[in-house]
Design a protein around this motif. Structure first.
Motif, PDB file in Angstrom:
ATOM      1  N   SER B 260     -12.312  42.403  45.702  1.00 58.21           N
ATOM      2  CA  SER B 260     -10.916  41.991  45.782  1.00 58.21           C
ATOM      3  C   SER B 260     -10.632  41.086  44.590  1.00 58.21           C
ATOM      4  O   SER B 260     -11.549  40.663  43.890  1.00 58.21           O
ATOM      5  CB  SER B 260     -10.668  41.242  47.074  1.00 58.21           C
ATOM      6  OG  SER B 260     -11.448  40.066  47.089  1.00 58.21           O
ATOM      7  N   GLU B 261      -9.385  40.797  44.367  1.00 55.77           N
ATOM      8  CA  GLU B 261      -9.049  39.941  43.227  1.00 55.77           C
ATOM      9  C   GLU B 261      -9.720  38.577  43.348  1.00 55.77           C
ATOM     10  O   GLU B 261     -10.289  38.066  42.380  1.00 55.77           O
ATOM     11  CB  GLU B 261      -7.540  39.757  43.135  1.00 55.77           C
ATOM     12  CG  GLU B 261      -6.834  40.986  42.640  1.00 55.77           C
ATOM     13  CD  GLU B 261      -5.384  40.721  42.321  1.00 55.77           C
ATOM     14  OE1 GLU B 261      -5.041  39.558  42.046  1.00 55.77           O
ATOM     15  OE2 GLU B 261      -4.606  41.679  42.346  1.00 55.77           O
ATOM     16  N   ALA B 262      -9.666  38.023  44.543  1.00 54.27           N
ATOM     17  CA  ALA B 262     -10.269  36.706  44.728  1.00 54.27           C
ATOM     18  C   ALA B 262     -11.770  36.772  44.469  1.00 54.27           C
ATOM     19  O   ALA B 262     -12.362  35.866  43.874  1.00 54.27           O
ATOM     20  CB  ALA B 262     -10.000  36.218  46.148  1.00 54.27           C
ATOM     21  N   TRP B 263     -12.367  37.880  44.887  1.00 56.25           N
ATOM     22  CA  TRP B 263     -13.816  38.039  44.673  1.00 56.25           C
ATOM     23  C   TRP B 263     -14.118  38.090  43.179  1.00 56.25           C
ATOM     24  O   TRP B 263     -15.061  37.461  42.695  1.00 56.25           O
ATOM     25  CB  TRP B 263     -14.267  39.329  45.355  1.00 56.25           C
ATOM     26  CG  TRP B 263     -15.733  39.582  45.270  1.00 56.25           C
ATOM     27  CD1 TRP B 263     -16.680  39.199  46.171  1.00 56.25           C
ATOM     28  CD2 TRP B 263     -16.430  40.275  44.230  1.00 56.25           C
ATOM     29  NE1 TRP B 263     -17.921  39.609  45.755  1.00 56.25           N
ATOM     30  CE2 TRP B 263     -17.801  40.277  44.564  1.00 56.25           C
ATOM     31  CE3 TRP B 263     -16.034  40.891  43.036  1.00 56.25           C
ATOM     32  CZ2 TRP B 263     -18.774  40.866  43.777  1.00 56.25           C
ATOM     33  CZ3 TRP B 263     -16.998  41.475  42.240  1.00 56.25           C
ATOM     34  CH2 TRP B 263     -18.350  41.459  42.616  1.00 56.25           C
ATOM     35  N   HIS B 264     -13.314  38.823  42.424  1.00 56.74           N
ATOM     36  CA  HIS B 264     -13.550  38.915  40.976  1.00 56.74           C
ATOM     37  C   HIS B 264     -13.471  37.541  40.333  1.00 56.74           C
ATOM     38  O   HIS B 264     -14.263  37.221  39.446  1.00 56.74           O
ATOM     39  CB  HIS B 264     -12.514  39.840  40.333  1.00 56.74           C
ATOM     40  CG  HIS B 264     -12.850  41.285  40.451  1.00 56.74           C
ATOM     41  ND1 HIS B 264     -14.039  41.816  40.017  1.00 56.74           N
ATOM     42  CD2 HIS B 264     -12.162  42.324  40.976  1.00 56.74           C
ATOM     43  CE1 HIS B 264     -14.062  43.114  40.248  1.00 56.74           C
ATOM     44  NE2 HIS B 264     -12.937  43.451  40.844  1.00 56.74           N
ATOM     45  N   HIS B 265     -12.524  36.739  40.787  1.00 54.84           N
ATOM     46  CA  HIS B 265     -12.393  35.410  40.191  1.00 54.84           C
ATOM     47  C   HIS B 265     -13.638  34.584  40.469  1.00 54.84           C
ATOM     48  O   HIS B 265     -14.193  33.949  39.557  1.00 54.84           O
ATOM     49  CB  HIS B 265     -11.141  34.703  40.720  1.00 54.84           C
ATOM     50  CG  HIS B 265      -9.880  35.168  40.044  1.00 54.84           C
ATOM     51  ND1 HIS B 265      -9.699  35.064  38.690  1.00 54.84           N
ATOM     52  CD2 HIS B 265      -8.763  35.740  40.536  1.00 54.84           C
ATOM     53  CE1 HIS B 265      -8.508  35.559  38.367  1.00 54.84           C
ATOM     54  NE2 HIS B 265      -7.917  35.974  39.475  1.00 54.84           N
ATOM     55  N   VAL B 266     -14.094  34.611  41.716  1.00 56.08           N
ATOM     56  CA  VAL B 266     -15.300  33.844  42.030  1.00 56.08           C
ATOM     57  C   VAL B 266     -16.489  34.398  41.240  1.00 56.08           C
ATOM     58  O   VAL B 266     -17.310  33.655  40.706  1.00 56.08           O
ATOM     59  CB  VAL B 266     -15.575  33.890  43.547  1.00 56.08           C
ATOM     60  CG1 VAL B 266     -16.896  33.208  43.859  1.00 56.08           C
ATOM     61  CG2 VAL B 266     -14.439  33.235  44.304  1.00 56.08           C
TER      62      VAL B 266
END
Lengths: 491, 361
Positions: B260-266
């Protein structure tokens, strides 16, 4: 001839070379002094910088947290910076230096228009500097081997135009009917490079081709840069240095002609083998694989020619630094080509296509073959420009062995690691991380090899610096790796 | 060799031969492709990207992602890319016609990214952090029958029926009724379990948990068999049970759903917080740590452990980081192409191991 019965001196000294001819050579050498030294000095400076970057790249690949939080030191920027420094800074400049000197010698004419070359070297340095700076600041174009942003590429092209126009002028002023083998290769290299560079830039940036063809153009450019630019300079230099040092003509002129034309024809078609199984019409890749296999013809003819020339003279490698480096490089050309054939075969390529093995291949070509030949030529040429001999035989020996073991170890590590990585990647029952973890020990081994290469480059740079500052030996006898007289007595 | 003319002609000729053969002729052949569309002129693929995605591609280029990540799926006869669930069909020239630069890549020190956007969970669902390994992919047999004519081809090997049902808004009811009940069969080791289509939070959160229980890259029919009991057991234990071959990267507890987008950021900020063995560099310079003024920003990264900023501070992505993630999310080659046979059309039972699966029409 000396006590060992083998001509350790330059042939022209011992052979029936007239006084005038020697004087003429000395004049030519003197005329090349400033431009060639300018190219060499810049090249060595880039080599040292590139070595730092290389160590960085190699280290960070298995220790990703090392200095990771600074944008211009992130791995994905330092890696192309390293590659471009080595390709355009070190290899191209050193290659051009050697090529210029060889041109002047072989055209048997004093170097004319030296300002063209001096300006060319200056602009080239500026181009590389801007390009590398651009990459580190995040301006990379994203095309492998052509990462330099447009402003740097234009400067490089201008610089190169100056150099190549000089080369063409030199050819017009040449004396003598015969065009020696080395000159074929050098003329080829001098002309191929600007065409290649222009074609690559045009098709990628000016009138960009569509989609995947950008990748095709990119690898066509990169492989041809390796073969038609570096490869041609390297082979041409080897064709000059080997006969020159041992004082014996090339074994067969006809073999050389076959080798040259088959090299030009086949090696220029090999680029697409790097795209194997990619989204391309299959014929493109197949044509390149076929061409890669056909490069065995130039490999065989060139290798045979050099071998037959050297026949009976191999012991000379014990003494002559030039010969030792050059023969190592010429032999590596064979290894490089064989590895190229091996990893291009479809059955093998499906394993190693995306692994470290392709890095091993590039290093074999650019370092084990080209750079070693160029080191050899620098050991030959620099004393003739400066009028001093290399100061320490020990340093040359250290340089050679550190380079030879370093590149050998690096190639083995990357090839072995690459094959294992590929085998794991192709086993879907293993997690993907298995494939990257498998290769980590080999990458650490590669870092070890990198330490050896770093040592060798520092030794060379130091020694070169000594020469540059006039601290070489004053002698009429070249620096031999091992004392000739003593050994001769012992036998 | 005598004379300059033959030498020059030969040098020029060999070069021109290679140039024409390897760049000009291919340009005639595949250099002017158009997007494909169906009869009505709708469902156009591929579409040009713009805005944040285009800028994200430049960030991708600038930071050298290409040196570790390829973006091409090789054909099943040539390589195991499709078995690795990196895509459901091989990549074709048409997939790339709007890409400039094109990032085919030459090394895989990281995964192939050709379909990384397609592997993301559906955005609107954005399930809460899943507690367990997202490995296994659940192809709940149920939606097999779901009518998804428009985008059926989207369903891929990876997108075995479950996902196919996810994309079209076709039959939420059927999905919802089935998903929680039938234990999701292993679908794709790399594909995020949360991709399972069920709009219900319950269904979504149960599937990853379950997935962790039987993470296995090679879905075996046994594991695939729907067994509600197993699902219940797995769901009960939040920690991922030790799986024999953990897929990579593993969904880690307390983190946003994989890809997910949030996962990519982390992941970009701290790769090793997600996968300990990762050797990807961190890209912290694309993020800012700042003091929370009034309210925590909606963009703030969901960091845990030593990566978490001190109390009262938050880590937010820069615009470049957002563009990069937007670019990653746009990478999707699941749309069928006429010239490429999907390795595993949704109908093919071979790749959807769930025994109960009915081939969708």
């Amino acid at each position: 001839m000396n006590a060992t019965g083998i001509p350790l001196r330059e042939p022209e000294v011992s052979a029936a070379a007239g006084e005038t001819e020697q004087l003429e050579r000395a004049l030519i050498d003197a005329s090349t002094r400033v431009p060639v030294l300018m190219f060499y000095t810049s090249a060595v400076a880039w080599l040292v910088l590139g070595t730092f970057l290389a160590g960085f790249v190699s280290w960070k690949l298995h220790s990703p947290d090392f200095l990771a939080n600074i944008s211009f030191l992130t791995w994905g920027r330092v890696r192309p910076a390293h590659m471009n420094v080595m390709v355009y800074g070190w290899a191209s400049m050193a290659g051009m230096g050697t090529a210029i000197w060889l041109m002047a010698r072989l055209c048997r004419t004093v170097l004319r228009y030296p300002l063209l070359l001096v300006a060319g070297a200056g602009f080239w340095n500026l181009g590389v500097l801007l390009g590398v700076g651009g990459i580190l600041l995040g301006d990379s174009t994203g095309y492998q081997w052509l990462e330099f942003p447009g402003y740097a590429a234009i400067i490089l092209f201008v610089a190169y135009t100056l150099v190549v126009s000089w080369a063409v002028l030199m050819f017009r002023f040449r004396r003598g009917e015969q065009i020696y083998i080395t000159q074929w290769y050098l003329l080829g290299a001098f002309l191929w490079f600007p065409w290649l560079y222009a074609a690559g830039q045009l098709m990628l940036f000016v009138v960009p081709v569509q989609g995947v063809l950008q990748s095709a153009v990119g690898w066509w450019y990169a492989n041809n840069l390796l073969f038609l630019w570096f490869g041609a300079i390297g082979l041409g230099t080897a064709y000059y240095m080997i006969p020159k040092v041992i004082g014996r003509p090339v074994y067969s002129y006809h073999l050389a002609a076959i080798g040259f034309w088959s090299y030009a024809l086949f090696s220029s078609w090999t680029g697409m083998q790097r795209l194997v199984d990619g989204p391309f019409p299959a014929w493109m890749v197949t044509a390149s694989i076929a061409a890669t296999i056909l490069t065995l013809i130039p490999v065989a003819t060139v290798g045979l020619n050099h071998h037959m020339t050297m026949q009976g003279y191999f012991p000379l490698m014990r003494y002559s630094p030039t010969l030792r480096f050059t023969v190592f490089g010429a032999m590596s050309y064979t290894v490089f080509s064989l590895v190229g054939v091996l990893i291009s075969l479809r059955s093998v390529a499906s394993y190693v296509n995306f692994t470290q093995a392709s890095i091993a291949y590039s290093h074999l070509g650019l370092y084990a073959f080209f750079t070693m030949v160029i080191f050899g030529s620098m050991y030959y040429i620099v004393p003739r420009l400066i009028g001093r001999e290399w100061r320490y035989a020990t340093l040359i020996k250290l340089h050679f062995w550190a380079s030879a073991y370093g590149i050998g170890l690096m190639t083995l590590m990357l090839l072995a690691g690459g094959f294992l990585q590929g085998a794991n990647m192709e086993s879907p029952s293993l997690a993907f991380s298995e494939s990257t973890e498998t290769v980590l020990p080999y990458l650490r081994g590669r870092s070890l090899a990198g330490i050896l290469l770093t040592a060798s480059h520092f030794i060379f740079a130091y020694h070169f610096g000594l020469m540059l500052f006039g601290l070489g030996r004053k002698s009429t006898v070249p620096t031999f790796l091992n004392p000739v007289e003593a050994e001769a007595k012992a036998h | 060799m005598k004379g300059l003319a033959p030498l020059f002609l030969g040098i020029f000729g060999t070069f021109a031969f290679s140039w024409v053969g390897l760049t000009v002729i291919p340009n005639f052949q595949i250099g002017h492709l158009n997007p494909q569309s169906d009869e009505e002129g709708t469902d156009i693929y591929p579409m040009p990207q713009s805005g944040m995605v285009a800028r994200g591609a430049r960030v991708y280029a600038a930071n050298g992602c290409i040196y570790c990540h390829s973006q091409q799926v090789r054909a099943p006869y040539a390589a195991a890319d499709i078995d690795r669930k990196w895509g459901d069909r091989r990549s074709a020239p048409r997939d790339y016609i709007f890409e400039r630069p094109v990032f085919l890549g030459k090394a895989r020190m990281g995964q192939d990214l050709a379909n990384i956007g397609a592997r993301a969970p559906k955005e609107e669902e954005s399930p809460p952090p899943a507690p367990a390994g997202g490995a296994s992919p659940a192809a709940s047999p149920s939606p097999a029958g779901s009518p998804s004519p428009a985008k059926q081809g989207v369903a891929s090997a990876e997108a075995s029926p479950a996902k196919a049902a996810a994309s079209p808004p076709a039959s939420p009811a059927a999905t919802a009724s089935h998903s929680p009940a039938t234990s999701p069969a292993p679908k794709a080791p790399m594909s995020p379990a949360p991709a399972s289509p069920a709009p219900q939070g319950a269904a979504v959160s149960s599937s990853p948990a379950e997935a962790g229980a039987k993470a296995g890259p090679a879905p075996s029919p046994a594991a695939a068999s729907p067994s509600p009991a197993a699902a219940a057991v797995a769901a009960a234990s939040p920690a991922p049970s030790p799986s024999p071959t953990p897929p990579w990267p593993e969904q880690t507890a307390g983190l946003p759903p994989m890809y997910s987008e949030a996962w990519h950021h982390v992941h970009l900020y701290s790769p090793r917080s997600i996968n300990f063995d990762s050797n990807m560099p961190s890209y912290r310079f694309l993020y800012r740590t700042r003091r929370i003024s009034d309210m925590p920003s909606a963009d703030a990264l969901q960091l845990t452990g030593s990566d978490a900023p001190p109390q009262g501070w938050e880590v937010v992505p820069t615009y470049d980081a957002k563009c990069l993630v937007a670019y990653l999310m746009s990478l999707n080659q699941t749309h069928p192409l006429k010239e490429v046979r999907s390795a595993a059309p949704p109908a093919a039972p071979a790749t959807s191991p769930a025994p109960g699966a009915q081939p969708p029409k």
